[in-house]
Design a protein around this motif. Structure first.
Motif: not given
Length: 220
Positions: A64, A77, A79-84, A86-87, A163, A212
């Motif tokens: 990723g 890539s 950084a996507d806020k929603e992905e961060i 979630q991680l 990740n 986060c």
């Protein structure tokens, strides 16, 4: 932005070295989100053929760090806020469990490793060594996972850590965050030593929520 030396000196392990060099450059912001990575250029900078670079890029895409865009090529890539979120949320649940299991299973060596990670972080925070802060922070969290004595949990957390590296680096470069993270680590280890499972779980989750928030703040 940190200056990254991409030159590879261990040609026997050129594939692994190329992967680690490019990943480090992405994590530390040498290669920016959206920036195109050109095999030939990277190969020249590293002093290797294009083959290890090509294989490194494939691994980075699988993890990723980069994406392949038709008619444009490979780019770092974004950084996507929603992905961060979630991680970090998934990591918080797993590390909370690791802390609970560490309380049940940790031996003296495990506790010593946690203490050593705290001491190392104190030194790096005091000296302003941000790279050292990031490394000692990782050692602390790895030590909790190892103390759980769960191979499966360690494997899952290792995947998440890989990740989340880029965001961890960013969050710990936010002014005041290294000092706050160190204080939070001390509270967590105190709860583990006192075998307060619920408190250790809660403190770890709060710590990762703060991390986060710092990572998201760095994006603004």
């Amino acid at each position: 932005m940190d200056i990254i030396d991409l030159k590879i000196r261990d040609y026997k392990n050129a594939r692994e070295a190329a992967f680690e060099k490019i990943k480090e450059a992405i994590i530390k912001g040498h290669f920016k989100p959206g920036e195109k990575l050109v095999e030939q250029t990277l190969a020249q900078e590293m002093g290797v053929s294009r083959t290890p670079v090509r294989e490194a890029i494939r691994r980075l895409e699988a993890e990723g760090f980069v994406i392949s865009i038709p008619r444009k090529g490979v780019v770092v890539s974004r950084a996507d806020k929603e992905e961060i979120v979630q991680l970090y949320s998934i990591r918080a649940e797993l590390e909370g469990l690791a802390a609970r299991w560490a309380i049940e299973n940790a031996d003296e060596d495990d506790i010593q490793k946690l203490d050593e990670a705290i001491s190392r972080m104190e030194e790096t925070v005091a000296s302003g060594d941000l790279d050292g802060v990031v490394q000692s922070n990782a050692l602390f969290h790895d030590a909790i996972a190892q103390a759980s004595k769960s191979r499966i949990l360690c494997t899952l957390l290792k995947t998440l850590q890989d990740n989340i590296q880029r965001f961890r680096f960013q969050s710990l470069h936010l002014p005041g965050r290294p000092e706050a993270a160190l204080a939070e680590h001390k509270e967590i280890i105190a709860a583990i030593k006192e075998k307060k499972a619920e408190e250790a779980d809660r403190l770890l989750k709060e710590h990762l929520q703060n991390a986060c928030a710092a990572a998201l703040a760095h994006m603004k």
